[in-house]
Design a protein around this motif. Structure first.
Motif, PDB file in Angstrom:
ATOM      1  N   LEU A 167      36.904  46.994  44.316  1.00 18.76           N
ATOM      2  CA  LEU A 167      36.513  45.976  43.332  1.00 18.76           C
ATOM      3  C   LEU A 167      36.330  46.592  41.955  1.00 18.76           C
ATOM      4  CD1 LEU A 167      35.415  43.016  42.761  1.00 18.76           C
ATOM      5  CD2 LEU A 167      33.144  43.987  43.207  1.00 18.76           C
ATOM      6  N   LYS A 168      36.935  45.970  40.961  1.00 15.65           N
ATOM      7  CA  LYS A 168      36.741  46.381  39.565  1.00 15.65           C
ATOM      8  C   LYS A 168      35.626  45.550  38.938  1.00 15.65           C
ATOM      9  CE  LYS A 168      39.419  45.019  36.153  1.00 15.65           C
ATOM     10  NZ  LYS A 168      40.475  44.844  35.130  1.00 15.65           N
ATOM     11  N   TRP A 169      34.718  46.227  38.250  1.00 18.26           N
ATOM     12  CA  TRP A 169      33.672  45.546  37.475  1.00 18.26           C
ATOM     13  C   TRP A 169      34.095  45.511  36.009  1.00 18.26           C
ATOM     14  CZ3 TRP A 169      29.514  43.153  39.565  1.00 18.26           C
ATOM     15  CH2 TRP A 169      29.134  43.514  40.866  1.00 18.26           C
ATOM     16  N   ASP A 170      34.094  44.334  35.423  1.00 19.93           N
ATOM     17  CA  ASP A 170      34.414  44.182  34.009  1.00 19.93           C
ATOM     18  C   ASP A 170      33.148  43.899  33.210  1.00 19.93           C
ATOM     19  OD1 ASP A 170      37.056  44.705  33.623  1.00 19.93           O
ATOM     20  OD2 ASP A 170      37.639  42.667  33.103  1.00 19.93           O
ATOM     21  N   PRO A 171      32.960  44.589  32.080  1.00 19.69           N
ATOM     22  CA  PRO A 171      31.844  44.250  31.204  1.00 19.69           C
ATOM     23  C   PRO A 171      32.131  42.949  30.454  1.00 19.69           C
ATOM     24  CG  PRO A 171      33.175  45.947  30.199  1.00 19.69           C
ATOM     25  CD  PRO A 171      33.745  45.717  31.563  1.00 19.69           C
TER      26      PRO A 171
END
Length: 631
Positions: A167-171
Motif C-alpha cells: 500500500l502506498k500512502w499519499d500525503p
C-alpha cells in the motif's frame, strides 16, 4: 442450462487458453508464475448468512467437487457444475473457521486444502484490514499535511500461496508535476489481510508525492516463490529495516523560480537535481536488496521539453515476460516528448539491464510524444513474448519499436480480445490532441479499425461487455457519441451518467459491471441507464476525478473481482467481496499472465481496470465459439 455450465467449465480453462482463444502464444509449461493457494474467503452477508468463495485452479480436474467445513464439521458438498461459492445459513457473531477441501474421484485432497477464519463480530459485506496510519507532517514552508491510503498492489511475499497487500500512502499535499509546492514523504507499507504490518519503506524527501512519481512493481521476479517490490528511490530513502539508501542528509528540493517560454514558474518543492536510483526490495522484510542508478537518467531537464521538471518527471512502469519465460521489470520516463523505456532482470542477486528504448535514437523519432498516463502489456504479435503498448505506440519484446500510430498522448486505454470472432488483441484508446478523439486498433500492427474523431480533449474511455445484444465488448468515451460496437457502429446515446473510470465482474453473470466512485453499477440495456448494485458506504476513493479504489481485481475467492478501498479516515482498508451467487465456474483470472500483469500495473499513474488476454463476455453462451458448440 446445466449442459452449458458444464461445457463452460471445461472450455473456459486457462490451461487451454492458447488452443481455444488464439490469443497470446505463451508456453505455459515454461512461463514462470505464482503458485496460488485456494484463496478461501468468508464474508458475513447478514445476521443469518455467511458467503464463502474460493478459487478453481487450472490444476484442478474439471470434475473436481468441494467439501465445505464449519469449525471442523462438514456442512456442504459443492458439485462440479456450479460456482465455487457457498452460502452458509448460519446465525451468530462468534469466530468461525471455514475449511474448503477439493474432492477428486471421491477422495478429499490435502493439497490446496485451506481454511479461513471469520472473526467474531465481522462487518457485513467486506473484510476489514486495520492500518497503521502515518502521523501528520509539516513542510519546510510550515504547512501541515495528513496521509491517506492510496494505490495498492498484491504479492505473495512469504511464499504461502496467499497475497499480501502493498500500500502506498499519499500525503494530502501530493502534486501533479505541473504544479509547484512541497510534498510530504511517500510511504509504502506491506500488510497481511489480517492487518498485520510487515514493514514500512519511507521514500524520503527526494521523491515527490503524486500520481506520476512512484510506480511500484510487485511481482516474483526471481522465481523464488516470494514477491519483490521494485521502485524508484533517491538519497534518503529508508528501507523496511531502517537502512538509508545513499546520503541521508541530502535535500534536493527547489525553492526558486524558473522562466519557461516567457512564463515565470515557481519551483518550490520540485526535485530537479540529485541522484536517482532503482531499488529492489524484499517483499517479506522491505529490505533494500539491490540499488542501481535509475535509467533513464534525468540529464538536462530541458531535453524533455521544459525547464521546470514537468515533462522529465513523468514515470511509468510495468512487468513483462520479454523472453516468454521470466518476468522483467520495465521502468519508463517521459511521454509528452522524449520517451525512454529500460528493461531489467532480477535473479535474486543482480539487477541486469536487458535493453533500453529511447525515442531520441535514430529510427525512434515517431515514438516521441506517443505515451499515455498508463500502459498495457501482452503478447500482441504471437511470438510468445510480451510487448509493451505505450499509448499510441508499441515496443517489441526486444526493445525495438513495433509501430506508432502518431495519434499522441491520452489518459486511458484498454487492451483485450474484444470479440469472440476477432483474432489477437485490440486496443481502445482516447487522445488529448483535440483531433483524434477515440480510436480502436489492432494491438499487433496499429491498424486503425475505426475511429471517432473529436475536437475535444477526450480524457476518459471505457470498454466492457455490458449489453448482451451486441457481439463482443462495447466501447465508449467522453465524446464517442454513444456506445460503439466492435464494428464502430453507434448503439444509441450514451447516458451522461455513464461511468468511464473502472469496471468489475461482480454479480456472477458474464457481463461486466461498472465501478465508479463509491458504487458498483449495472447497465440496464433495456432502459439505457446504470443502476447501483452496491454502495460502499463509509469508504473513500482515490485520485480526484479518477475516483479509483486502492485496487480492483480477482484478488481472492472465485473468478469474480473484489474492490479494495480505504475507510474515510484511512485507519483501515475494506476488501469488498460479492455475496451474489454465480452459476459459472471459471479458473481464476489470476492465472492469465495479461490479467495478472494488469493488476501489477494498475497503480501506474492514471489507474486502469483489469483486462484478460482473451475474450470474456455474454457471447460465451451463444451457439458456437471458435468451433466449440454449446449443446
Amino acid at each position: 442450462m446445466g449442459q452449458i455450465k458444464n461445457l463452460l467449465s471445461a472450455v473456459v480453462a486457462f490451461s487451454l487458453v492458447t488452443s481455444l482463444y488464439a490469443q497470446p502464444h505463451y508456453d505455459y509449461s515454461k512461463l514462470q508464475h505464482e503458485d496460488l493457494g485456494r484463496g478461501v474467503v468468508a464474508i458475513r452477508e447478514s445476521e443469518n448468512a455467511v458467503c464463502l468463495s474460493w478459487r478453481y485452479l487450472s490444476s484442478d480436474p474439471i470434475q473436481t467437487t468441494f467439501n465445505v467445513y464449519r469449525n471442523g464439521k462438514k456442512i456442504a458438498e459443492v458439485p462440479s457444475n456450479v460456482g465455487t461459492f457457498y452460502k452458509d445459513l448460519y446465525a451468530g457473531n462468534e469466530k468461525i473457521v471455514y475449511t474448503v477441501k477439493a474432492v477428486v474421484d471421491g477422495k478429499e485432497q490435502q493439497n490446496k486444502c485451506e481454511s479461513y477464519t471469520l472473526p467474531a463480530d465481522a462487518p457485513m459485506g467486506y473484510l476489514q484490514i486495520p492500518l497503521d496510519k502515518p502521523a501528520d507532517g509539516v513542510t519546510p514552508a510550515g504547512d501541515t499535511f495528513t496521509y491517506s491510503a492510496n494505490d495498492a498492489s498484491i504479492g505473495d511475499v512469504d511464499g504461502d500461496g496467499q497475497y499480501e497487500i502493498i500500500l502506498k500512502w499519499d500525503p494530502s499535499n501530493a502534486h501533479d508535476n505541473s504544479h509547484d509546492g512541497y510534498t510530504g514523504n511517500v510511504l509504502v507499507d506491506c500488510y497481511r489481510l489480517t492487518g498485520e504490518k510487515l514493514w514500512r519503506i519511507d521514500l524520503g524527501r527526494n521523491i515527490r508525492a503524486g500520481a506520476h512519481y512512484t510506480q511500484f512493481m510487485v511481482f516474483d521476479f526471481d522465481n523464488d516463490g516470494k514477491a519483490e517490490i521494485v521502485m524508484k528511490t533517491a538519497d534518503g530513502t529508508v528501507d523496511g529495516k531502517g537502512q538509508v539508501i545513499g546520503k541521508a542528509d541530502a535535500d534536493y528540493r527547489e525553492a526558486g523560480i524558473a522562466n519557461d517560454k516567457g512564463r515565470t514558474r515557481s519551483l518550490q518543492g520540485r526535485i530537479m537535481k540529485g541522484s536517482e536510483y532503482l531499488t529492489v526490495f524484499s517483499g517479506l522484510t522491505g529490505e533494500a536488496l539491490k540499488t542501481i542508478d535509475y535509467v533513464p537518467a534525468r540529464g538536462n531537464i530541458q531535453d524533455w521539453g521544459d525547464n521546470y521538471a514537468n515533462r522529465c518527471d513523468r514515470f511509468l512502469a510495468c512487468v513483462a515476460y520479454l523472453d516468454g519465460i521470466h518476468p522483467s521489470v520495465v521502468m519508463c520516463r517521459g511521454y509528452y516528448t522524449r520517451t525512454v523505456l529500460a528493461a531489467f532482470d532480477w535473479d535474486g542477486k543482480e539487477l541486469t539491464q536487458r535493453w533500453v528504448f529511447d525515442s531520441n535514437n535514430p529510427g525512434g523519432e515517431g515514438y516521441a510524444g506517443q505515451g499515455n498516463h498508463n500502459l498495457r502489456v501482452g503478447d500482441v504479435d504471437g511470438d510468445g513474448c510480451d510487448e509493451i503498448v505505450y499509448g499510441s505506440c508499441a515496443i517489441d519484446n526486444d526493445g525495438k519499436g513495433l509501430y506508432t500510430t502518431g495519434m499522441g498522448h491520452g489518459d486511458a486505454m484498454h487492451m483485450t480480445c474484444f470479440s469472440p470472432d476477432m483474432q489477437g488483441l485490440q486496443v481502445w484508446d482516447c487522445h488529448e490532441n483535440k483531433k483524434d478523439g477515440s480510436s480502436f486498433r489492432d494491438a499487433a500492427t496499429g491498424k486503425v479499425l475505426f475511429q471517432v474523431k473529436s475536437t475535444k480533449d477526450v480524457g476518459r474511455c471505457m470498454a466492457a461487455d455490458i449489453d448482451p445484444r451486441n457481439l463482443g465488448l462495447e466501447m465508449w468515451s467522453l465524446d464517442s457519441h454513444g456506445l460503439r460496437n466492435v464494428q464502430g457502429e453507434a448503439l444509441g446515446t450514451t447516458p451522461k451518467s455513464m461511468p468511464v473510470n473502472m469496471a468489475v465482474w461482480w454479480d456472477g453473470d458474464l457481463l461486466r459491471e461498472l465501478l465508479d466512485k463509491n458504487a458498483v453499477l449495472k447497465y440496464d440495456w433495456k432502459e439505457g441507464i446504470c443502476k447501483p448494485l452496491i454502495n460502499f458506504e463509509g469508504a473513500a476513493f482515490n485520485n480526484g476525478t479518477k475516483s479509483n479504489p486502492c485496487l480492483q481485481g480477482d484478488l481472492i475467492g472465485d473468478w469474480r473481482e473484489e474492490v479494495l478501498v480505504r475507510e474515510v479516515d484511512s485507519k483501515a482498508l475494506r476488501l469488498y467481496v460479492t455475496t451474489i451467487p454465480t452459476q459459472y465456474r471459471f479458473h481464476s483470472f489470476l492465472e492469465d499472465p495479461i490479467y495478472r500483469i494488469s493488476i501489477a500495473t494498475q497503480n501506474v499513474a492514471y489507474n486502469q481496470p483489469t483486462q484478460p488476454g482473451f475474450y470474456f463476455g455474454a457471447d460465451l453462451k451463444k451457439g458456437v465459439f471458435r468451433g466449440y458448440k454449446f449443446k
